[in-house]
Design a protein around this motif. Structure first.
Motif: not given
Length: 369
Positions: A47-71
């Motif tokens: 996801a290039h800065g925005a979550l395009t697929r509904r439920g992807s945040w909840e369903a992914a077993p591991l999420i790698l967040v770049g520091d540029d997108s943390a806020a």
């Protein structure tokens, strides 16, 4: 370099092969994370800065967040399995952003690349409960340790448990021979001698000969008898991640590779014939092995005489008694007939192994089948 924010991270069930999620608009960071995912055998969702697929945040077993997108993601629902990825060790503000995000850990690249590959690979491979790993070592030459190791593995496999037998003794003659499978197709130790870092557990298992419903890593008939500690570490770790049980036939001489094997063993069995000289030799082995392996128990190979019983032998060694292994007169004939050690569940060896697993697995609360 990594630092923990919260101690837990999600565990995947055995066989689960879910896609990690990468969230970043930093193209250079994305390239690095895609490279690390490829090294771990994982195909991520991006996801290039925005979550395009509904439920992807909840369903992914591991999420790698770049520091540029943390806020931008700080208002997301809190969950385990979120890693904040940064580059600047001197940026102290990253810790505030990690807390606001609810991240488990902060990983700084490139320092944490190896650690991060392992975390991603856990997701790609599916990590459940690690295997109960049992090491078998002879108190003296000819004590019968290799026979017991094979019998334990055969018995575990017969009960339907995922079982791997690893021959860590390069001078033992090869466990595949004891199992009647020296000609079986599959890889032997020399093929793994250059292994470094992480070995995929599923690939290891599938590459090994299958004998009597278990997988065997043994030696070939060549001259190579050296396995670097790094290879022993990588292979044993991969075997353990597959779950079930792992049985390791250990050498009596503790070199660097054997010490690496001992460090990954949950429970050790020292096989000691009921003879005074064997007890003296076994005492030296126990002293050496005990410096690395915390849980070492004595298996006394009978018959025991009235003056030197199994409990007395265990007491002389300063070890708990795992049991007495009665003699099995027909073992050699059974081997000639193609039956592996422990192949008969009614024989003394088969009964001993079945009772051992019943106790050991009960103590562990069971092991993954």
């Amino acid at each position: 370099m990594t630092a923990s924010i919260t101690p837990e991270r999600p565990s995947a069930t055995e066989g689960q092969r879910s896609r990690p999620l990468i969230v970043t608009e930093d193209e250079a960071l994305l390239d690095d994370l895609l490279r690390l995912c490829a090294a771990a055998g994982a195909e991520p969702e991006v996801a290039h800065g925005a979550l395009t697929r509904r439920g992807s945040w909840e369903a992914a077993p591991l999420i790698l967040v770049g520091d540029d997108s943390a806020a931008r993601l700080s208002d997301r629902a809190r969950r385990q399995g979120v890693l904040l990825i940064g580059r600047d060790l001197d940026d102290h503000g990253i810790w505030r952003r990690a807390v606001a995000l609810g991240a488990d850990n902060v990983a700084f690249l490139p320092d944490a690349e190896t650690w991060l590959v392992d975390r991603i690979a856990d997701v790609a491979e599916g990590v459940g409960r690690q295997a109960l790993t049992v090491g078998v070592i002879g108190g003296r030459g000819g004590a019968g340790a290799s026979t017991l190791a094979c019998a334990l593995a055969v018995t575990a496999a017969r009960s339907g448990r995922r079982t791997m037998l690893i021959d860590a003794d390069p001078l033992g003659g090869g466990l595949d021979v004891l199992l009647g499978g020296e000609g079986a197709q599959g890889l032997r130790w020399p093929a793994f001698a250059e292994s470094r870092g992480r070995v995929a557990g599923s690939a290891l298992e599938e590459s090994l000969p299958e004998l009597h419903a278990l997988r065997v890593l043994s030696w070939d008939r060549g001259d190579s008898v050296v396995i670097p500690p790094s290879a022993m570490r990588a292979v044993l770790a991969a075997a353990r991640r597959r779950g079930g049980v792992v049985v390791v036939d250990l050498p009596r001489r503790v070199d660097d590779a054997a010490a690496e094997a001992l460090s990954q063993i949950d429970l050790g069995l020292l096989v000691v014939p009921a003879e005074l000289r064997a007890v003296a030799a076994a005492h030296r082995v126990a002293s050496t092995v005990g410096m690395v392996l915390r849980d070492l128990r004595a298996v006394v190979r009978g018959p025991c005489g009235p003056e030197l019983g199994d409990e007395e032998i265990a007491e002389l060694l300063g070890l708990p008694l795992a049991g007495q292994l009665p003699p099995e007169p027909g073992l050699a004939d059974a081997f000639e007939g193609g039956e592996p050690p422990g192949g008969s569940p009614r024989g003394p060896l088969g009964r001993f192994c079945a009772e051992f697993w019943a106790r050991a697995l009960a103590d562990e609360g069971g092991a993954t089948a």
